[in-house]
Scaffold this motif. Sequence first.
Motif, mmCIF file in Angstrom:
data_model
loop_
_atom_site.group_PDB
_atom_site.id
_atom_site.type_symbol
_atom_site.label_atom_id
_atom_site.label_comp_id
_atom_site.label_asym_id
_atom_site.label_seq_id
_atom_site.Cartn_x
_atom_site.Cartn_y
_atom_site.Cartn_z
ATOM 1 N N LEU A 58 37.602 34.654 -4.177
ATOM 2 C CA LEU A 58 37.553 33.519 -5.106
ATOM 3 C C LEU A 58 36.116 33.090 -5.364
ATOM 4 C CD1 LEU A 58 38.985 31.444 -6.819
ATOM 5 C CD2 LEU A 58 39.234 30.018 -4.790
ATOM 6 N N ASP A 59 35.286 33.098 -4.320
ATOM 7 C CA ASP A 59 33.877 32.732 -4.483
ATOM 8 C C ASP A 59 33.169 33.681 -5.440
ATOM 9 O OD1 ASP A 59 34.078 30.558 -2.803
ATOM 10 O OD2 ASP A 59 33.407 31.651 -1.018
ATOM 11 N N GLU A 60 33.473 34.963 -5.327
ATOM 12 C CA GLU A 60 32.865 35.963 -6.212
ATOM 13 C C GLU A 60 33.264 35.714 -7.661
ATOM 14 O OE1 GLU A 60 33.166 40.735 -6.969
ATOM 15 O OE2 GLU A 60 33.238 40.037 -4.882
ATOM 16 N N VAL A 61 34.521 35.393 -7.888
ATOM 17 C CA VAL A 61 35.006 35.103 -9.242
ATOM 18 C C VAL A 61 34.313 33.859 -9.798
ATOM 19 C CG1 VAL A 61 37.026 34.411 -10.593
ATOM 20 C CG2 VAL A 61 37.221 36.237 -8.902
ATOM 21 N N LEU A 62 34.161 32.827 -8.983
ATOM 22 C CA LEU A 62 33.499 31.603 -9.432
ATOM 23 C C LEU A 62 32.028 31.846 -9.773
ATOM 24 C CD1 LEU A 62 35.090 28.984 -7.011
ATOM 25 C CD2 LEU A 62 35.555 29.290 -9.453
ATOM 26 N N ILE A 63 31.361 32.667 -8.984
ATOM 27 C CA ILE A 63 29.958 33.008 -9.254
ATOM 28 C C ILE A 63 29.853 33.758 -10.578
ATOM 29 C CG2 ILE A 63 28.035 34.444 -8.485
ATOM 30 C CD1 ILE A 63 28.863 33.699 -5.582
ATOM 31 N N ARG A 64 30.729 34.719 -10.792
ATOM 32 C CA ARG A 64 30.711 35.483 -12.051
ATOM 33 C C ARG A 64 31.026 34.588 -13.240
ATOM 34 N NH1 ARG A 64 33.755 41.026 -11.781
ATOM 35 N NH2 ARG A 64 32.492 41.333 -13.647
ATOM 36 N N LEU A 65 31.974 33.673 -13.078
ATOM 37 C CA LEU A 65 32.318 32.742 -14.146
ATOM 38 C C LEU A 65 31.130 31.847 -14.488
ATOM 39 C CD1 LEU A 65 34.424 31.590 -16.060
ATOM 40 C CD2 LEU A 65 35.195 30.093 -14.213
ATOM 41 N N ASP A 66 30.418 31.401 -13.473
ATOM 42 C CA ASP A 66 29.229 30.573 -13.700
ATOM 43 C C ASP A 66 28.173 31.350 -14.480
ATOM 44 O OD1 ASP A 66 27.720 28.140 -13.313
ATOM 45 O OD2 ASP A 66 26.477 29.291 -11.904
ATOM 46 N N ARG A 67 27.975 32.612 -14.155
ATOM 47 C CA ARG A 67 27.018 33.453 -14.889
ATOM 48 C C ARG A 67 27.433 33.618 -16.348
ATOM 49 N NH1 ARG A 67 26.584 38.272 -10.622
ATOM 50 N NH2 ARG A 67 25.604 37.123 -8.943
ATOM 51 N N ILE A 68 28.712 33.812 -16.570
ATOM 52 C CA ILE A 68 29.222 33.971 -17.938
ATOM 53 C C ILE A 68 28.999 32.683 -18.738
ATOM 54 C CG2 ILE A 68 31.321 34.265 -19.325
ATOM 55 C CD1 ILE A 68 32.316 36.144 -17.061
ATOM 56 N N GLU A 69 29.301 31.547 -18.132
ATOM 57 C CA GLU A 69 29.098 30.260 -18.813
ATOM 58 C C GLU A 69 27.628 30.039 -19.146
ATOM 59 O OE1 GLU A 69 30.867 27.507 -16.073
ATOM 60 O OE2 GLU A 69 32.791 27.548 -17.120
ATOM 61 N N THR A 70 26.737 30.387 -18.227
ATOM 62 C CA THR A 70 25.300 30.247 -18.464
ATOM 63 C C THR A 70 24.857 31.143 -19.621
ATOM 64 O OG1 THR A 70 24.939 29.710 -16.140
ATOM 65 C CG2 THR A 70 23.026 30.424 -17.397
ATOM 66 N N ALA A 71 25.336 32.371 -19.642
ATOM 67 C CA ALA A 71 24.980 33.304 -20.716
ATOM 68 C C ALA A 71 25.508 32.816 -22.059
ATOM 69 C CB ALA A 71 25.525 34.699 -20.411
ATOM 70 N N LEU A 72 26.732 32.316 -22.089
ATOM 71 C CA LEU A 72 27.300 31.797 -23.336
ATOM 72 C C LEU A 72 26.523 30.580 -23.844
ATOM 73 C CD1 LEU A 72 31.138 32.146 -22.712
ATOM 74 C CD2 LEU A 72 29.740 33.410 -24.365
ATOM 75 N N ALA A 73 26.109 29.713 -22.937
ATOM 76 C CA ALA A 73 25.316 28.540 -23.329
ATOM 77 C C ALA A 73 23.984 28.974 -23.931
ATOM 78 C CB ALA A 73 25.093 27.628 -22.132
ATOM 79 N N ALA A 74 23.357 29.996 -23.357
ATOM 80 C CA ALA A 74 22.086 30.509 -23.886
ATOM 81 C C ALA A 74 22.272 31.099 -25.279
ATOM 82 C CB ALA A 74 21.504 31.546 -22.935
ATOM 83 N N ILE A 75 23.351 31.826 -25.485
ATOM 84 C CA ILE A 75 23.639 32.404 -26.804
ATOM 85 C C ILE A 75 23.885 31.298 -27.831
ATOM 86 C CG2 ILE A 75 25.335 33.750 -28.115
ATOM 87 C CD1 ILE A 75 25.637 35.487 -25.550
ATOM 88 N N ALA A 76 24.654 30.302 -27.454
ATOM 89 C CA ALA A 76 24.938 29.190 -28.367
ATOM 90 C C ALA A 76 23.655 28.460 -28.738
ATOM 91 C CB ALA A 76 25.932 28.228 -27.729
ATOM 92 N N GLU A 77 22.748 28.273 -27.795
ATOM 93 C CA GLU A 77 21.471 27.603 -28.061
ATOM 94 C C GLU A 77 20.633 28.419 -29.037
ATOM 95 O OE1 GLU A 77 18.478 24.829 -28.070
ATOM 96 O OE2 GLU A 77 20.459 24.611 -27.161
ATOM 97 N N GLN A 78 20.601 29.727 -28.878
ATOM 98 C CA GLN A 78 19.836 30.582 -29.771
ATOM 99 C C GLN A 78 20.358 30.489 -31.197
ATOM 100 O OE1 GLN A 78 20.177 34.432 -27.986
ATOM 101 N NE2 GLN A 78 18.423 34.121 -26.625
#
Length: 95
Positions: free
Chosen positions: A2-22
């Motif tokens: 579960l921790d691994e899934v949460l870490i990956r989800l956090d990375r995905i959210e961060t990447a999506l936020a960066a794309i939206a900002e661009q």
Amino acid sequence: MLDEVLIRLDRIETALAAIAEQKATKEFYTTAEVAEIVGRAEFTVREWCRLGRIDAVKQTSGIGRQREWRISHEELDRIRNHGPRPLVARHTKCG
């Protein structure tokens, strides 16, 4: 697991936020867009442009000779961080 899934989800959210900002970043903004972003009336932003409190250029827009103020992304960042420049008193000759 579960921790691994949460870490990956956090990375995905961060990447999506960066794309939206661009995608949200533009080279120039209208007075209406700047007004909405900084929470002021469009008239106020136009006055800041007219009085030289923010750096802006007048560009022809659409059909005809109508010219509108355009504010750069760099200037928008400056306004968000520091606000418009103070109004400078203009000296007039008396007498």
